[in-house]
Write a protein that holds these residues in place. Structure first.
Motif, mmCIF file in Angstrom:
data_model
loop_
_atom_site.group_PDB
_atom_site.id
_atom_site.type_symbol
_atom_site.label_atom_id
_atom_site.label_comp_id
_atom_site.label_asym_id
_atom_site.label_seq_id
_atom_site.Cartn_x
_atom_site.Cartn_y
_atom_site.Cartn_z
ATOM 1 N N THR A 27 0.607 -1.220 0.042
ATOM 2 C CA THR A 27 -0.157 -0.134 -0.091
ATOM 3 C C THR A 27 0.846 1.326 0.191
ATOM 4 O OG1 THR A 27 -1.763 -1.068 0.977
ATOM 5 C CG2 THR A 27 -1.872 1.280 0.740
ATOM 6 N N LYS A 28 1.128 2.282 -0.976
ATOM 7 C CA LYS A 28 1.551 3.617 -1.152
ATOM 8 C C LYS A 28 0.746 4.646 -0.973
ATOM 9 C CE LYS A 28 5.415 4.895 -2.882
ATOM 10 N NZ LYS A 28 5.582 4.673 -4.144
ATOM 11 N N MET A 29 -0.384 4.950 -1.121
ATOM 12 C CA MET A 29 -1.204 5.350 -0.765
ATOM 13 C C MET A 29 -2.809 5.117 -0.368
ATOM 14 S SD MET A 29 -1.988 8.755 -3.915
ATOM 15 C CE MET A 29 -0.017 8.525 -4.485
ATOM 16 N N ILE A 30 -3.513 6.084 0.216
ATOM 17 C CA ILE A 30 -4.921 6.665 0.401
ATOM 18 C C ILE A 30 -5.524 7.637 -0.509
ATOM 19 C CG2 ILE A 30 -6.830 6.643 2.199
ATOM 20 C CD1 ILE A 30 -5.009 4.841 3.496
ATOM 21 N N VAL A 31 -6.701 7.548 -0.892
ATOM 22 C CA VAL A 31 -7.199 8.341 -1.524
ATOM 23 C C VAL A 31 -8.827 9.116 -1.042
ATOM 24 C CG1 VAL A 31 -8.437 8.934 -3.700
ATOM 25 C CG2 VAL A 31 -6.196 7.956 -4.035
ATOM 26 N N LEU A 32 -8.579 10.124 -0.259
ATOM 27 C CA LEU A 32 -9.931 10.800 0.112
ATOM 28 C C LEU A 32 -10.351 11.801 -0.483
ATOM 29 C CD1 LEU A 32 -10.838 10.759 3.007
ATOM 30 C CD2 LEU A 32 -9.508 12.916 3.496
ATOM 31 N N ASN A 33 -11.966 12.208 -0.269
ATOM 32 C CA ASN A 33 -12.695 12.457 -0.945
ATOM 33 C C ASN A 33 -13.812 13.397 0.458
ATOM 34 O OD1 ASN A 33 -14.792 13.209 -3.861
ATOM 35 N ND2 ASN A 33 -13.780 14.125 -2.555
ATOM 36 N N THR A 34 -13.282 14.594 0.782
ATOM 37 C CA THR A 34 -13.822 15.024 1.916
ATOM 38 C C THR A 34 -13.892 16.724 1.341
ATOM 39 O OG1 THR A 34 -14.558 15.572 4.234
ATOM 40 C CG2 THR A 34 -12.550 15.342 3.682
ATOM 41 N N PRO A 35 -15.217 17.085 1.180
ATOM 42 C CA PRO A 35 -16.339 16.856 0.788
ATOM 43 C C PRO A 35 -16.809 15.614 -0.399
ATOM 44 C CG PRO A 35 -16.893 18.831 1.350
ATOM 45 C CD PRO A 35 -15.251 18.650 0.801
ATOM 46 N N HIS A 36 -17.628 15.310 0.149
ATOM 47 C CA HIS A 36 -17.576 13.252 -0.957
ATOM 48 C C HIS A 36 -18.944 13.755 -1.994
ATOM 49 C CE1 HIS A 36 -18.298 9.630 -2.036
ATOM 50 N NE2 HIS A 36 -16.769 9.476 -2.128
ATOM 51 N N ASN A 37 -17.514 13.907 -3.306
ATOM 52 C CA ASN A 37 -18.892 13.205 -4.326
ATOM 53 C C ASN A 37 -18.932 11.681 -4.577
ATOM 54 O OD1 ASN A 37 -20.048 13.708 -7.237
ATOM 55 N ND2 ASN A 37 -17.413 14.149 -8.113
#
Length: 420
Positions: free
Chosen positions: A177-187
């Motif tokens: 695991t190299k990266m986590i993608v977070l989306n906030t506020p979320h679409n």
């Protein structure tokens, strides 16, 4: 005799995407279509931003290449606008890169860090461009679900009720695991992750030395408390690249101006990839965005923007109360997910093969366009096949339109009564 040209596997064999299906259906419709599908604005940027753009295109320096990292005035404006949230002064020289929209910025991050075999955790539903961008960099996408509310089929629920199982997230982490993608506020959900949720994600990333790509393009449109994950601790900030968007901030999605914020040891590699992808981003519009950021607070724009969007959301959602259809009340952004499980498509209704083979929400989408003249987006496009059942009764509507357009859509949606 010409040889058959073989395309690269990354673009070969792709099924028709949701945008093509919706646009083709709308174009072929016998009645004009009210488009609440794609999240582009139905009105212009504020006058102070438009005026800045008009002035910029008259300047010689603004019409030539911008520095690859971005015009200094815009980097300084981003620093001034965001430093108060970070609790320190962001260095415009080595902690900010201006990109050709947020999407190219995220591609630059993936290209700057992801190599074949690296794993990137993405939460579904997801913004569809994440997937292609990661795969083009050679990465493997690992999916973790945001689970819908148990009563989402029958009751109006808050976006906060879409939940992330921390144990599932932890189980998804491997040595690759190299990266986590977070989306906030979320679409498309409209979820604003709580400080506690972000703390859990951040601490997991610190423990495993995982980069956090925090997509915060709707960061000026939040209706509950909003926390930026990079601000939680120095250790989390050291791993976080924050993504911003002038297009979402100032109603100008076609300008394609975005930015990345992060510590120099992260930004330098994202910036290096950005240089190789497009060298630099559109110069006069960078200048206009810089002026927009400089003037936004004085104009009271951020609060006005938030207030007006929330009013649009409330205005549009009146129709669901009228029809008795449950929806997800957004914490942020300008999308609303509506549950249409009560809507019955007539038996034997004919769909083209590329729609008939997709989940129920694609058929609902086609049906709404053809029968009511309203376009929305089927959210299973943002899911893997094994989890798309969770969203097959939902539709995503964009409310970033003029009020008369929202009223026209509401009037047409009343036609659903005879199918319930």
């Amino acid at each position: 005799m010409s040889r058959l040209i073989k395309p690269a596997s990354r673009v070969a064999g792709q099924r028709k995407d949701v945008w093509s299906i919706v646009n083709e259906a709308a174009a072929a419709s016998e009645k004009p279509v009210v488009n609440l599908g794609q999240g582009f604005f139905g009105y212009n940027p504020p006058d102070f931003v438009v005026d800045a753009a008009k002035e910029a295109v008259e300047r010689v320096d603004c019409n030539q290449y911008a520095p690859t990292q971005g015009r200094l005035r815009l980097r300084q404006a981003v620093s001034d606008a965001y430093s108060p949230y970070f609790g320190r002064t962001l260095n415009p020289a080595d902690e900010i890169v201006v990109t050709t929209g947020a999407n190219e910025g995220m591609l630059s991050v993936f290209m700057g860090f992801i190599e074949p075999g690296d794993e990137v955790i993405v939460m579904e539903p997801y913004f569809d461009q994440y997937i292609s961008n990661i795969e083009m960099a050679g990465g493997k996408v690992v999916y973790v679900s945001l689970h819908p509310p148990a009563k989402g089929d029958t009751e109006v629920c808050a976006a906060s009720e879409w939940t992330l199982d921390q144990k599932q997230l932890e189980a998804a982490v491997t040595e690759k695991t190299k990266m986590i993608v977070l989306n906030t506020p979320h679409n498309p959900i409209g979820k604003v992750f709580t400080k506690e949720e972000l703390q859990g994600i951040g601490e997991l990333c610190v423990k495993n030395n995982i980069i956090i790509l925090s997509d915060e393009v709707y960061d000026r449109l939040f209706y509950t408390p909003f926390t930026r994950i990079a601000t939680l601790s120095p250790e989390i900030e050291d791993l976080t690249i924050t993504v911003g968007s002038a297009g979402k901030n100032f109603y100008c999605t076609g300008w394609r101006v975005g930015w990345l914020i992060g510590k120099p040891h992260l930004i330098q590699y994202a910036g290096a990839a950005h240089t190789r992808i497009c060298f630099s981003s559109v110069s006069p519009l960078q200048e206009a965005v810089a002026i927009g950021l400089e003037k936004a607070d004085k104009e009271g724009f951020w609060e006005t923007s938030k207030k007006e969007m929330k009013e649009k959301m409330n205005r549009f959602n009146e129709i669901w109360h009228e029809l008795g259809l449950p929806y997800t009340e957004p914490d942020g952004g300008y999308f609303v997910l509506v549950n249409l499980s009560k809507v019955k498509i007539p038996e034997g209704y004919e769909f083209p093969p590329h729609v008939a083979e997709r989940p129920r929400d694609f058929q609902l989408c086609w049906f709404l366009i053809k029968e009511l003249g309203v376009a929305a987006i089927p959210p299973t496009e943002f899911y893997t096949p094994q989890h798309e059942k969770e969203a097959e009764n939902y539709m995503r509507f964009a409310v970033c339109k003029e009020d008369h357009v929202l009223e026209a859509a509401k009037d047409r949606l009343r036609g659903l009564k005879k199918y319930m």
